[in-house]
Design a protein around this motif. Sequence first.
Motif, PDB file in Angstrom:
ATOM      1  N   GLU A  96     -30.953  90.888 -52.996  1.00  0.00           N
ATOM      2  CA  GLU A  96     -29.987  89.772 -52.910  1.00  0.00           C
ATOM      3  C   GLU A  96     -28.690  90.135 -53.631  1.00  0.00           C
ATOM      4  O   GLU A  96     -28.715  90.740 -54.691  1.00  0.00           O
ATOM      5  CB  GLU A  96     -30.493  88.501 -53.614  1.00  0.00           C
TER       6      GLU A  96
ATOM      7  N   GLN B 250     -42.192  92.485 -48.199  1.00  0.00           N
ATOM      8  CA  GLN B 250     -43.609  92.141 -48.020  1.00  0.00           C
ATOM      9  C   GLN B 250     -44.494  93.221 -48.675  1.00  0.00           C
ATOM     10  O   GLN B 250     -45.490  92.897 -49.312  1.00  0.00           O
ATOM     11  CB  GLN B 250     -43.941  91.987 -46.526  1.00  0.00           C
TER      12      GLN B 250
ATOM     13  N   GLY C   4     -24.308  92.955 -51.622  1.00  0.00           N
ATOM     14  CA  GLY C   4     -23.005  93.109 -50.961  1.00  0.00           C
ATOM     15  C   GLY C   4     -23.118  93.576 -49.519  1.00  0.00           C
ATOM     16  O   GLY C   4     -22.139  94.071 -48.955  1.00  0.00           O
TER      17      GLY C   4
ATOM     18  N   SER D 219     -23.443  91.834 -46.677  1.00  0.00           N
ATOM     19  CA  SER D 219     -22.550  91.091 -45.771  1.00  0.00           C
ATOM     20  C   SER D 219     -21.097  91.486 -46.022  1.00  0.00           C
ATOM     21  O   SER D 219     -20.323  91.696 -45.082  1.00  0.00           O
ATOM     22  CB  SER D 219     -22.708  89.588 -45.977  1.00  0.00           C
TER      23      SER D 219
ATOM     24  N   VAL E  63     -16.976 100.793 -53.898  1.00  0.00           N
ATOM     25  CA  VAL E  63     -18.114 100.691 -52.977  1.00  0.00           C
ATOM     26  C   VAL E  63     -17.625 100.906 -51.545  1.00  0.00           C
ATOM     27  O   VAL E  63     -18.222 101.660 -50.768  1.00  0.00           O
ATOM     28  CB  VAL E  63     -18.809  99.309 -53.112  1.00  0.00           C
TER      29      VAL E  63
ATOM     30  N   ASP F 129     -32.552  80.163 -51.205  1.00  0.00           N
ATOM     31  CA  ASP F 129     -33.536  79.997 -50.136  1.00  0.00           C
ATOM     32  C   ASP F 129     -34.926  80.359 -50.664  1.00  0.00           C
ATOM     33  O   ASP F 129     -35.103  80.622 -51.849  1.00  0.00           O
ATOM     34  CB  ASP F 129     -33.134  80.805 -48.888  1.00  0.00           C
TER      35      ASP F 129
ATOM     36  N   LEU G 234     -15.776  96.594 -55.951  1.00  0.00           N
ATOM     37  CA  LEU G 234     -15.790  96.564 -54.489  1.00  0.00           C
ATOM     38  C   LEU G 234     -14.963  97.686 -53.855  1.00  0.00           C
ATOM     39  O   LEU G 234     -15.379  98.288 -52.860  1.00  0.00           O
ATOM     40  CB  LEU G 234     -15.281  95.188 -54.026  1.00  0.00           C
TER      41      LEU G 234
ATOM     42  N   SER H  13     -39.064  94.758 -44.530  1.00  0.00           N
ATOM     43  CA  SER H  13     -40.482  94.357 -44.523  1.00  0.00           C
ATOM     44  C   SER H  13     -41.260  95.203 -45.518  1.00  0.00           C
ATOM     45  O   SER H  13     -42.125  94.694 -46.245  1.00  0.00           O
ATOM     46  CB  SER H  13     -41.091  94.516 -43.123  1.00  0.00           C
TER      47      SER H  13
ATOM     48  N   ARG I 219     -23.411  81.405 -55.250  1.00  0.00           N
ATOM     49  CA  ARG I 219     -23.288  80.673 -53.986  1.00  0.00           C
ATOM     50  C   ARG I 219     -24.170  79.432 -53.957  1.00  0.00           C
ATOM     51  O   ARG I 219     -24.656  78.964 -54.969  1.00  0.00           O
ATOM     52  CB  ARG I 219     -23.659  81.594 -52.834  1.00  0.00           C
TER      53      ARG I 219
HETATM   54  N1  Z5A Z   1     -36.630  89.530 -45.369  1.00  0.00           N
HETATM   55  C1  Z5A Z   1     -37.949  89.920 -45.561  1.00  0.00           C
HETATM   56  O1  Z5A Z   1     -38.590  89.474 -46.506  1.00  0.00           O
HETATM   57  N2  Z5A Z   1     -38.513  90.798 -44.674  1.00  0.00           N
HETATM   58  C2  Z5A Z   1     -37.869  91.290 -43.600  1.00  0.00           C
HETATM   59  O2  Z5A Z   1     -38.435  92.073 -42.822  1.00  0.00           O
HETATM   60  C3  Z5A Z   1     -36.494  90.883 -43.422  1.00  0.00           C
HETATM   61  C4  Z5A Z   1     -35.916  90.013 -44.322  1.00  0.00           C
HETATM   62  C5  Z5A Z   1     -35.713  91.417 -42.263  1.00  0.00           C
HETATM   63  C6  Z5A Z   1     -32.866  87.036 -45.666  1.00  0.00           C
HETATM   64  O3  Z5A Z   1     -31.969  88.029 -45.940  1.00  0.00           O
HETATM   65  C7  Z5A Z   1     -34.145  87.188 -46.438  1.00  0.00           C
HETATM   66  O4  Z5A Z   1     -35.190  87.677 -45.586  1.00  0.00           O
HETATM   67  C8  Z5A Z   1     -34.044  88.208 -47.527  1.00  0.00           C
HETATM   68  C9  Z5A Z   1     -35.169  89.193 -47.325  1.00  0.00           C
HETATM   69  C10 Z5A Z   1     -36.028  88.580 -46.290  1.00  0.00           C
HETATM   70  N3  Z5A Z   1     -34.268  87.628 -48.765  1.00  0.00           N
HETATM   71  N4  Z5A Z   1     -33.567  86.927 -49.378  1.00  0.00           N
HETATM   72  N5  Z5A Z   1     -32.992  86.226 -50.003  1.00  0.00           N
HETATM   73  P1  Z5A Z   1     -30.392  87.892 -45.926  1.00  0.00           P
HETATM   74  O5  Z5A Z   1     -29.922  89.279 -45.786  1.00  0.00           O
HETATM   75  O6  Z5A Z   1     -29.926  86.928 -44.952  1.00  0.00           O
HETATM   76  O7  Z5A Z   1     -30.074  87.214 -47.323  1.00  0.00           O
HETATM   77  P2  Z5A Z   1     -29.662  87.867 -48.646  1.00  0.00           P
HETATM   78  O8  Z5A Z   1     -30.303  89.131 -49.005  1.00  0.00           O
HETATM   79  O9  Z5A Z   1     -29.885  86.736 -49.548  1.00  0.00           O
HETATM   80  O10 Z5A Z   1     -28.175  88.264 -48.417  1.00  0.00           O
HETATM   81  P3  Z5A Z   1     -27.097  87.999 -49.443  1.00  0.00           P
HETATM   82  O11 Z5A Z   1     -27.547  87.344 -50.684  1.00  0.00           O
HETATM   83  O12 Z5A Z   1     -26.054  87.336 -48.636  1.00  0.00           O
HETATM   84  O13 Z5A Z   1     -26.719  89.373 -49.988  1.00  0.00           O
HETATM   85  P4  Z5A Z   1     -25.609  90.337 -49.555  1.00  0.00           P
HETATM   86  O14 Z5A Z   1     -25.190  90.119 -48.145  1.00  0.00           O
HETATM   87  O15 Z5A Z   1     -26.118  91.642 -49.901  1.00  0.00           O
HETATM   88  O16 Z5A Z   1     -24.384  89.955 -50.547  1.00  0.00           O
HETATM   89  P5  Z5A Z   1     -22.919  89.426 -50.193  1.00  0.00           P
HETATM   90  O17 Z5A Z   1     -22.993  88.040 -49.641  1.00  0.00           O
HETATM   91  O18 Z5A Z   1     -22.136  90.419 -49.433  1.00  0.00           O
HETATM   92  O19 Z5A Z   1     -22.326  89.405 -51.671  1.00  0.00           O
HETATM   93  C11 Z5A Z   1     -22.781  88.497 -52.634  1.00  0.00           C
HETATM   94  C12 Z5A Z   1     -21.611  88.092 -53.575  1.00  0.00           C
HETATM   95  O20 Z5A Z   1     -21.241  89.226 -54.355  1.00  0.00           O
HETATM   96  C13 Z5A Z   1     -20.344  87.659 -52.844  1.00  0.00           C
HETATM   97  O21 Z5A Z   1     -19.747  86.650 -53.579  1.00  0.00           O
HETATM   98  C14 Z5A Z   1     -19.464  88.918 -52.854  1.00  0.00           C
HETATM   99  O22 Z5A Z   1     -18.099  88.617 -52.850  1.00  0.00           O
HETATM  100  C15 Z5A Z   1     -19.871  89.554 -54.177  1.00  0.00           C
HETATM  101  N6  Z5A Z   1     -19.790  91.024 -54.179  1.00  0.00           N
HETATM  102  C16 Z5A Z   1     -20.225  91.871 -53.242  1.00  0.00           C
HETATM  103  N7  Z5A Z   1     -20.004  93.144 -53.593  1.00  0.00           N
HETATM  104  C17 Z5A Z   1     -19.401  93.102 -54.802  1.00  0.00           C
HETATM  105  C18 Z5A Z   1     -18.916  94.114 -55.711  1.00  0.00           C
HETATM  106  N8  Z5A Z   1     -19.027  95.420 -55.454  1.00  0.00           N
HETATM  107  N9  Z5A Z   1     -18.382  93.699 -56.870  1.00  0.00           N
HETATM  108  C19 Z5A Z   1     -18.282  92.378 -57.173  1.00  0.00           C
HETATM  109  N10 Z5A Z   1     -18.710  91.372 -56.364  1.00  0.00           N
HETATM  110  C20 Z5A Z   1     -19.261  91.739 -55.195  1.00  0.00           C
END
Ligand code: Z5A
Length: 211
Positions: A12, A105, A15, A17, A193, A153, A190, A101, A149
């Motif tokens: 989680e 899992q 980064g 997305s 990265v 979930d 960022l 997975s 955020r």
């Molecule tokens: N899941 C599973 O269990 N098994 C499976 O087979 C599959 C999935 C396929 C949904 O995932 C959930 O499903 C996931 C695993 C499970 N578990 N959870 N939770 P998801 O991908 O939809 O949800 P997520 O992992 O929660 O995504 P996320 O939290 O949105 O993470 P992200 O996309 O990696 O982060 P982001 O939104 O790009 O960045 C987060 C914040 O950090 C945002 O404010 C950015 O501006 C900031 N950010 C990003 N990079 C930086 C850097 N470098 N510096 C500073 N700030 C940053």
Amino acid sequence: MQGSFITLEGIEGAGKSTCMAEVRQVLETAGKAILETREPGGTPLGEDLRQLLLGHRHTGMHEDTELLLMFAARAEHLQQKILPALRSGKWVLCDRFTDASYAYQGGGRGMDTRRIAELETWVQGDVRPHLTLLMDLPVEQGLERAGRRSSPDRFESEALEFFERVRQAYLEIARQDPGRVKIIDASRPLQEVRARIRAVMESFLEQQDND
Ligand code: Z5A
């Protein structure tokens, strides 16, 4: 199969997305047609399954059910979207795939990875991503970013130790398959990265052109 299949993985808040845009930009500059998608989800049925998997309505869901629903969504996604796109020459850019997975899992829940491998073979045959960007950072830092955020979930509500196991499982996958899985240090600012992602993508494109 003509297109390339690229996945982004990580815990989680790593980064994924945010960095998807960087990957897309490099590919667009190289003139590639792209399908951007995500798991669980990517199709109408998959997005419905995503609601069931991530929402709190089924908090006590059995781990077998969770794994099977992930692969049900994946089967639909592959057959309806990913494979047709790859066959038409598109580059598929997917936010999470089967490594998740193994990590969540397998690592997080402690499920027998042989079960995951059986489902992988059944659902995917020999289809595997060509390149995976593993966004890696300390769990506390990722959760801190994710916590900025909206409400958590069903997965985000897990304990710190769960995500530590997920992270270690991802790193083990990268150790086992270094040709495919490239680790990106997502703890860096960022701008750094993004630069690292650009470098990995440009080298991958060069390699594809030479093949
Ligand atoms: N899941 C599973 O269990 N098994 C499976 O087979 C599959 C999935 C396929 C949904 O995932 C959930 O499903 C996931 C695993 C499970 N578990 N959870 N939770 P998801 O991908 O939809 O949800 P997520 O992992 O929660 O995504 P996320 O939290 O949105 O993470 P992200 O996309 O990696 O982060 P982001 O939104 O790009 O960045 C987060 C914040 O950090 C945002 O404010 C950015 O501006 C900031 N950010 C990003 N990079 C930086 C850097 N470098 N510096 C500073 N700030 C940053």
